[in-house]
Write an enzyme that holds these catalytic residues in place. Structure first.
Site, PDB file in Angstrom:
ATOM      1  N   SER A 191     -18.820  36.657 113.413  1.00 25.20           N
ATOM      2  CA  SER A 191     -19.789  37.505 112.705  1.00 25.20           C
ATOM      3  C   SER A 191     -21.203  36.947 112.700  1.00 25.20           C
ATOM      4  O   SER A 191     -22.169  37.699 112.804  1.00 25.20           O
ATOM      5  CB  SER A 191     -19.329  37.698 111.266  1.00 25.20           C
ATOM      6  OG  SER A 191     -19.175  36.444 110.633  1.00 25.20           O
ATOM      7  N   GLN A 194     -21.851  32.342 117.794  1.00 26.01           N
ATOM      8  CA  GLN A 194     -20.872  32.137 118.850  1.00 26.01           C
ATOM      9  C   GLN A 194     -20.879  30.679 119.246  1.00 26.01           C
ATOM     10  O   GLN A 194     -21.858  29.966 119.055  1.00 26.01           O
ATOM     11  CB  GLN A 194     -21.139  33.045 120.037  1.00 26.01           C
ATOM     12  CG  GLN A 194     -22.463  32.861 120.737  1.00 26.01           C
ATOM     13  CD  GLN A 194     -22.736  34.019 121.704  1.00 26.01           C
ATOM     14  OE1 GLN A 194     -22.626  35.196 121.343  1.00 26.01           O
ATOM     15  NE2 GLN A 194     -23.075  33.677 122.947  1.00 26.01           N
ATOM     16  N   ASP A 350     -13.406  30.250 103.432  1.00 24.58           N
ATOM     17  CA  ASP A 350     -13.165  31.240 104.489  1.00 24.58           C
ATOM     18  C   ASP A 350     -11.991  30.848 105.390  1.00 24.58           C
ATOM     19  O   ASP A 350     -12.155  30.690 106.607  1.00 24.58           O
ATOM     20  CB  ASP A 350     -14.440  31.395 105.320  1.00 24.58           C
ATOM     21  CG  ASP A 350     -14.475  32.707 106.085  1.00 24.58           C
ATOM     22  OD1 ASP A 350     -13.707  33.612 105.731  1.00 24.58           O
ATOM     23  OD2 ASP A 350     -15.268  32.809 107.040  1.00 24.58           O
TER      24      ASP A 350
END
Length: 996
Positions: A191, A194, A350
């Site tokens: 999101s 990269q 996360d």
């Protein structure tokens, strides 16, 4: 935290519609609540309510929330999916059963593609939502999982030119100056950034994480959109105010955009978990076995990390080829998060599958990645979370409510059983994906049961109960914590393994709350020392505490009517590190019998009752089954023959002990096993109900009314002695636990002839283990169980026995230096008007412990008497005692308590019990009785020595069989030169544990 709608919490539509709508509702709610729904707070039915509100008000929301293209896309897709599923529901009615599953599968595939396409176009926080949804194999249909999992690390990559531009802007150097080799094809795209593999000029293998251009503006806009819609919902539907949750998300999410912040987080977590131990450093007992890449260099938008070769969690074929034990991997990940949360108070928020790898080398270990979203907890919040977890594991309602209060989670209703059930759902074991449907069904049934209980409690109609929000205040600090637990559960379902979170996380939570006197300088509560004896006592308590024999304790003693000891020490519970204070309430078990017996004697003293009277004359229903000759003194002397009455409740249903009327009916139906007055056998359960029934029938009042009138008000011990606690005192309750070493000793002990057959030592061992859990339940604590459910402070119990030691003379006011002062608490029972049936005078309705908090000053007994319906002579008697400062007027009341002198004929020979109290002899004396008292299972006790005007009480929450109590009594008595009572000696016979 996650935007999860808790599975199964509402009616499921036919087949998979409920599951599908759960995913869609999550999609919509993500922008409204910042991916936050806590523990069963929002149900599937609530999700539909949200959904309906949105679809009916799309235009209004768009206009009111500053219309943007992104919002229009979201609501357009939501509306299309909504209409698609509604159409499928209609088509299902005309479809054969054999084809319905295929009908729904195609609908799921269609709509999952729509969701995926929307997320890829929108990017930003929507990708975070998709990553979260992709982990919820325990909730969503397979079509959503299989498509959305590519969002974890397989989004379309940004062009290499953009990557090079960002690197050169951040470092001021070209890629060729920084890297000897840079792989153009990214390892993963997610999101925010990269990741590319590269090699530094010095030859080190690294990965380079590069932030997408423009992603900051997109995410900040998404957060702004979410905030505006949440505010609109709070305005339109006040019961759905999610502002605290979205505020927390708005505070934490932008931190992910600063890779310097992520670099520091990575170093911190690696250091906390011991991933990079220095020579000579020792590992903690809760060490976890995980890997975290080392940070090489960072800027705001670029992060360079050590390269670690690993297998992705969604690469099942490679995991199998390398022989990876998936369950071990998920368990170790869970342990790593337990360490971060409970030990460190600093954790990654996360944990979706894309943020983990598995090392290829044996032993295969998890590799933890991406520490952009982290949460730091204060010490107090960390303790509260640990206490909440362990209270759920132990079924401890009091500790659970205390933990929620400490973390700022406030509820709108008093339903501790439902709160416990919801918390257990939150910490429940994970289920493999193939059990998701059954899991949903079970949780749905449980939620319907809870909602029905709420509806009955709050007297709501069906529409109102759907809109009722039981949470009054929700702390932002636990938003990310709850999200992590949901993601971990989704991770285990994705890996198709079952994880028992209570077992894995428990050692880490326990480590936060452990500590005795050596670890706590305030272990002895800071109150003045009244005497040299008290100073020596405190030394003994510290010694016993360091030997793990004391958890929490109070000791209070009176000599010649004055307080000489008033000490509190330790903590409220095994998992509750708050200090024991002088006003803490302890469960004292059978020490309650001494209170019930005193109430009967008080009624005799007031002319309401005679010791020689047949119980059946007072309580007509008691006459049945050969009990017509049982007298009041037989009850008090444990010679009624009803010693085993109610014993079968342990096997039948222990909760029946909370039902006053039912227990009285069983007393009425009971059958004596021995002739009255012939054999003394301890009435361990029946004693309280027999006394309670007599008290209410003789007085025409409730048990609690007589307790207040006879002792609480005259002794000025309001708020510190209850039989059945009121709502509002939970924060002062000590939690019971068991001394397992003492429990093991029971097998070495011999049976005792004065105990009934159902209460011998082998029986005690069978049920002692469950006693703490049972009596920690809040509904049990609130019940009126007059044989075993007294809750009091040691100073209240000692004051009671100090008055009895002086023939009923009320001692001078308790020491004013105690804080809070004894009797300063305002909680008292609230008694509704009572109607007396002339035929059955004294028959009372169901006894539920109903209390209220009052703010006015207490009326004194004389004033209350003047406004009551009592006869003049009764009022004069009470007023006379008030003036004289006495609670008993009988000059021979000591003989009555001990069953000696003119009362000797009412007792059986040389039995252990007098008339309601255990008779105490001096260990070195002439064999005559010197005092009386009553102890309880676990070691709490209260007693007095009449000859020496000495009274003492000990309350404990670590249940043993009297060893601690005996040592304390022995020390105090020896220092005062008061004869040591038999049965309370520290060197007593091992075969006589202190249980009554």
């Amino acid at each position: 935290m996650s935007d999860e709608v808790r599975p199964g919490e509402g009616k499921r539509e036919k087949n998979f519609v409920g599951v599908a709508w759960l995913g869609l509702a999550s999609l919509l709610k993500y922008i409204t609540i910042g991916a936050v729904v806590y523990a069963a707070r929002v149900s599937l039915s609530t999700a539909f309510l949200f959904l309906n509100s949105f679809t009916k008000s799309v235009n209004f929301i768009i206009l009111a929330s500053f219309c943007s293209v992104r919002r229009v896309r979201v609501f357009t897709v939501a509306l299309v999916i909504y209409l698609d599923y509604k159409a499928v529901q209609q088509r299902e009615k005309w479809t054969s059963k054999s084809k319905r599953a295929a009908l729904w599968e195609k609908a799921h595939e269609r709509n999952a593609k729509r969701v995926l396409s929307l997320i890829i176009k929108l990017e930003g926080l929507w990708v975070k939502l998709g990553q979260y949804l992709s982990t919820r194999a325990d909730v969503l249909p397979e079509a959503y999982i299989s498509l959305l999992k590519q969002l974890q690390d397989s989004l379309p990559p940004r062009p290499l030119k953009e990557v090079c531009r960002t690197i050169q802007k951040e470092f001021g150097k070209t890629m060729y100056d920084l890297f000897a080799d840079f792989v153009e094809e990214p390892l993963a795209t997610a999101s925010i950034a990269q990741v590319h593999r590269a090699k530094l000029i010095n030859g080190q293998e690294v990965v380079v994480k590069v932030q997408h251009e423009g992603v900051r503006e997109i995410i900040l806009e998404d957060l702004k959109n979410a905030k505006s819609i949440v505010e609109w919902i709070a305005w339109a539907e006040p019961q759905y105010d999610f502002n605290p949750m979205i505020d927390e998300w708005c505070k934490e999410a932008p931190k992910e955009l600063d890779f310097n912040h992520e670099a520091e987080n990575t170093r911190t977590v690696s250091r906390n978990l011991g991933c990079k131990m220095s020579p000579g450093e020792s590992y903690s007992s809760n060490r976890v076995n995980v890997l975290i890449p080392e940070v090489i260099q960072s800027t705001k938008s670029v992060l360079i990390l050590e390269y670690m070769d690993g297998i992705r969690l969604n690469d099942s074929a490679s995991l199998e080829a390398f022989g990876v034990d998936k369950k071990n991997i998920v368990e170790e990940i869970t342990r790593a998060y337990a360490h971060q949360i409970y030990v460190d108070g600093f954790f990654n928020g996360d944990p979706h599958p894309g943020n983990f790898l598995v090392s290829k080398e044996a032993p295969h270990r998890p590799i933890l990645l991406d520490f952009g979203l982290t949460k730091k907890l204060s010490s107090s919040m960390k303790q509260a979370l640990a206490k909440m977890f362990l209270a759920s594991a132990e079924g401890d309602h009091v500790a659970l409510l205390s933990a929620m209060s400490e973390m700022g989670l406030r509820l709108r209703l008093d339903m501790p059983e439902q709160v416990m059930e919801i918390t257990n759902v939150f910490f429940r074991s994970s289920t493999p994906a193939n059990e998701a449907q059954q899991n949903l069904k079970t949780l749905s049934e449980q939620r319907e049961k809870n909602m029905k209980a709420i509806q009955e409690k709050m007297q709501l109609n069906p529409k109102e109960v759907k809109r009722f929000n039981p949470v009054d205040a929700f702390p932002g600090d636990i938003v990310i914590f709850a999200r992590v637990l949901n993601l971990l559960r989704g991770l285990s379902s994705t890996m198709n393994v079952r994880i028992v979170y209570l077992d894995i996380m428990r050692p880490f939570a326990e480590s936060v709350l452990q500590g005795g006197p050596a670890a706590n300088v305030q272990w002895i509560y800071n109150t003045p020392v009244h005497s040299d004896i008290e100073a020596k006592l405190r030394q003994l308590l510290v010694e016993l505490g360091n030997n793990d024999k004391i958890l929490g304790i109070q000791v209070c003693a009176y000599k010649d009517g004055e307080v000489i000891i008033d000490t509190a020490a330790g903590v409220l519970g095994k998992y509750d590190p708050r200090p024991v204070q002088p006003d803490t309430l302890f469960s004292v078990f059978s020490a309650t019998k001494g209170i019930a017996a005193g109430m009967l004697h008080w009624l005799v003293d007031n002319g309401k009752l005679k010791l020689e009277e047949n119980v059946a004359n007072i309580w007509p229903e008691f006459r049945r089954n050969g009990k017509e000759h049982i007298k009041v003194h037989h009850i008090l002397n444990h010679t009624s023959g009803l010693h085993n009455a109610l014993a079968n409740l342990r096997e039948e249903n222990p909760l029946l002990l909370t039902e006053w009327d039912e227990c009285l009916k069983r007393m009425e139906a009971s059958v004596p096993e021995t002739e009255p007055g012939k054999q003394q056998l301890y009435h361990y359960l029946s004693f309280g109900w027999l006394c309670g029934g007599i008290i209410e029938h003789a007085s025409g009042k409730k048990f609690q009314e007589i307790l207040e009138e006879a002792f609480i008000h005259p002794l000025k011990i309001e708020g510190e002695l209850y039989v059945g606690i009121p709502p509002g005192v939970e924060s002062r309750l000590a939690t019971l636990t068991l001394d397992m070493d003492d429990l093991k000793m029971l097998s070495e002990m011999q049976n005792r002839p004065e105990l009934p057959s159902t209460f011998q030592l082998n029986n005690i061992g069978e049920f002692a283990e469950y006693l703490p859990a049972f009596f920690n339940m809040l509904n049990i604590r609130r019940a009126i169980i007059p044989a075993a459910n007294g809750h009091c402070s040691a100073r209240a119990l000692a004051r009671y026995y100090a008055a009895l030691a002086d023939g009923g003379v009320v001692p001078p006011p308790h020491s004013s230096v105690s804080n809070p002062a004894l009797g300063s608490h305002p909680h008292i029972p609230n008694f509704p008007p009572k109607k007396i049936n002339e035929k059955q005078k004294g028959k009372v309705d169901s006894r539920q412990s109903s209390y209220t908090k009052i703010e006015e000053e207490e009326e004194d007994d004389v004033e209350k008497c003047s406004r009551s319906s009592r006869g003049t002579s009764d009022c004069e008697g009470i007023a006379d005692r008030e003036r004289k400062g006495k609670i008993f007027s009988n000059p021979r009341v000591h003989e009555a308590f001990m069953g000696v002198g003119e009362y000797g004929s009412l007792c059986l020979g040389d039995g252990a019990f007098g008339l309601g109290f255990r008779r105490l002899k001096s260990k070195q004396g002439d064999g005559s009785y010197t005092g009386f008292g009553h102890s309880g299972m676990g070691g709490s006790t209260g007693f007095c020595d009449v000859r020496n005007r000495f009274a003492m009480a000990v309350t404990v929450n670590k249940m043993s069989f009297g060893g601690v109590t005996s040592k304390i009594v022995e020390l105090v008595c020896s220092e005062l030169n008061v004869p040591l009572p038999e049965g309370l000696s520290g060197s007593r016979d091992i075969n006589r544990p202190l249980i009554n």
